[in-house]
Write a protein that holds these residues in place. Structure first.
Motif, short mmCIF file in Angstrom:
data_model
loop_
_atom_site.label_atom_id
_atom_site.label_comp_id
_atom_site.label_asym_id
_atom_site.label_seq_id
_atom_site.Cartn_x
_atom_site.Cartn_y
_atom_site.Cartn_z
N PRO A 13 -3.60 0.32 -3.18
CA PRO A 13 -2.81 -0.87 -3.53
C PRO A 13 -1.92 -0.62 -4.75
CG PRO A 13 -5.12 -1.18 -4.12
CD PRO A 13 -5.05 0.09 -3.34
N LEU A 14 -0.64 -0.80 -4.57
CA LEU A 14 0.35 -0.49 -5.61
C LEU A 14 0.10 -1.26 -6.90
CD1 LEU A 14 3.13 0.81 -6.40
CD2 LEU A 14 4.17 -1.30 -5.54
N MET B 156 -10.71 -5.49 -6.73
CA MET B 156 -9.40 -5.71 -6.14
C MET B 156 -9.56 -6.64 -4.93
SD MET B 156 -8.05 -1.75 -6.13
CE MET B 156 -9.44 -1.23 -5.08
N ASP B 157 -8.44 -7.17 -4.43
CA ASP B 157 -8.53 -8.00 -3.23
C ASP B 157 -8.20 -7.22 -1.96
OD1 ASP B 157 -5.81 -7.70 -3.54
OD2 ASP B 157 -5.39 -9.82 -3.91
N THR B 158 -7.74 -5.97 -2.13
CA THR B 158 -7.45 -5.12 -0.98
C THR B 158 -7.93 -3.71 -1.28
OG1 THR B 158 -5.50 -6.45 -0.43
CG2 THR B 158 -5.64 -4.25 0.55
N PRO B 159 -8.75 -3.12 -0.43
CA PRO B 159 -9.28 -1.79 -0.72
C PRO B 159 -8.34 -0.68 -0.27
CG PRO B 159 -10.20 -2.57 1.33
CD PRO B 159 -9.31 -3.68 0.82
N PRO B 160 -8.52 0.54 -0.80
CA PRO B 160 -7.79 1.69 -0.26
C PRO B 160 -8.15 1.88 1.21
CG PRO B 160 -8.86 2.24 -2.35
CD PRO B 160 -9.40 0.91 -1.92
N ILE C 202 -8.77 6.73 -13.26
CA ILE C 202 -9.18 5.71 -12.29
C ILE C 202 -9.75 6.38 -11.06
CG2 ILE C 202 -7.44 4.09 -13.13
CD1 ILE C 202 -5.83 4.60 -10.66
N LYS C 203 -10.73 5.71 -10.46
CA LYS C 203 -11.37 6.20 -9.25
C LYS C 203 -11.38 5.08 -8.22
CE LYS C 203 -14.56 9.30 -11.72
NZ LYS C 203 -15.99 9.62 -11.96
N LEU C 204 -11.08 5.45 -6.98
CA LEU C 204 -11.12 4.50 -5.89
C LEU C 204 -11.83 5.14 -4.70
CD1 LEU C 204 -7.83 4.62 -7.02
CD2 LEU C 204 -7.95 2.36 -5.97
N VAL C 205 -12.49 4.32 -3.91
CA VAL C 205 -13.21 4.79 -2.73
C VAL C 205 -12.64 4.06 -1.51
CG1 VAL C 205 -15.45 4.99 -1.58
CG2 VAL C 205 -15.29 5.22 -4.07
N MET D 166 0.84 -1.19 0.00
CA MET D 166 0.00 0.00 0.00
C MET D 166 0.88 1.24 0.00
SD MET D 166 -2.91 -1.60 0.12
CE MET D 166 -4.09 -0.27 0.42
N VAL D 167 0.55 2.21 -0.86
CA VAL D 167 1.35 3.43 -0.99
C VAL D 167 0.45 4.66 -0.95
CG1 VAL D 167 3.16 2.28 -2.32
CG2 VAL D 167 1.24 3.35 -3.51
#
Length: 281
Positions: free
Chosen positions: A116-117, A102-106, A84-87, A51-52
């Motif tokens: 997630p990198l 994804m398998d890991t959320p922000p 790209i959009k992430l929540v 995670m970054v």
């Protein structure tokens, strides 16, 4: 007492009765197109994913159009071609209107939005390569071969490793070799920093001793070239072997085939019978 030496990151540290070990570190070094990713919050491992901080990664990959919406906890980045959009907390990533799971959320870590990198880099057209020896993630975008910093050099993968063209720390090398027998005595450590000594006998019998309690557990094993099947205590799986050398020390990474990013993966180093016997009750 004679000490056993093993590695963590880029140095060999004492193993028995020492404060440090070669267990998986909590932080990760990230290289993007040859440059170290500089952030005020370091990259970390969560749920076996790197995670970054979102802004640092977006900018490094050319996604300079960056937006953060506090009410919806949404982060967006665009390089003019891909948006790209992430929540926060959501496993979905929107890539140009298409949803990918994804398998890991922000998540929020130390008051910073971490993403997630691998998932984000791939969505922006980059590739990510992982070096398990030095815990280094190398990101390359646009087909540019990274100009790797002086303390890191590139190596070619062996046929026995699943890692594609990994980078390495200055002296740590994943070594292609024709694997021989694995019988003998070893100091080992798992990803949870539990330390043991292990005896793999010629008769297929295995003995595992916890170096703190000196409690021993009997089990069995079989070995064929680069695959170890081990059934003793918490180590009950099949493992793929990767050999590494560091400052002329020979180390063996055993990757859990049922869960290659975590599971019961461990590292081991061969020791003498005398060293092993120090932990036999």
């Amino acid at each position: 007492m004679k000490k056993l030496y093993i590695f963590t990151l880029s140095i060999i540290l004492t193993f028995m009765f020492s404060l440090n070990s070669f267990a998986a570190p909590e932080t990760v070094s990230v290289i993007v197109n040859g440059n170290a990713l500089t952030t005020d919050t370091p990259a970390v491992i969560r749920n076996s994913r790197t995670m970054v901080p979102f802004r640092a990664l977006f900018e490094a990959l050319g996604a300079n159009q960056i937006f953060w919406d506090e009410p919806t906890q949404t982060v967006m980045g665009s390089d003019g071609v891909t948006t790209i959009k992430l929540v926060i907390g959501s496993y979905d990533i929107d890539v140009n209107g298409n949803t990918i799971t994804m398998d890991t959320p922000p998540m929020i870590i130390n008051s910073r939005t971490m993403i997630p990198l691998s998932a984000v880099s791939s969505s922006l057209g980059a590739t990510v390569e992982w070096n398990p020896v030095g815990y280094i993630a190398t990101v390359t975008k646009g087909g540019v071969v990274p100009n790797v910093p002086n303390n890191i050099s590139q190596i070619q993968p062996s046929q026995d490793t699943q890692i594609s063209n990994p980078t390495q720390s200055n002296n740590a090398v994943l070594t292609p070799m024709n694997y021989g027998p694995i019988t003998g005595y070893y100091a080992i450590e798992d990803l949870k920093r539990n330390k043991y000594v292990l005896n793999l006998g010629e008769n297929g019998k295995a003995e595992l001793i916890d170096i703190n309690s000196k409690n021993s557990v009997q089990g069995t094993y079989s070995y064929n070239n680069s695959t170890l099947s081990l059934k003793v205590s918490n180590f009950n799986s099949t493992y793929t072997r990767e050999d590494a050398s560091y400052n002329k020390n020979n180390l063996i990474l055993m990757k859990d085939n049922t869960n290659t990013t975590s599971g019961s993966t461990f590292v081991m180093m061969k020791i003498s019978q005398d060293e092993y016997n120090k932990y036999v009750k």
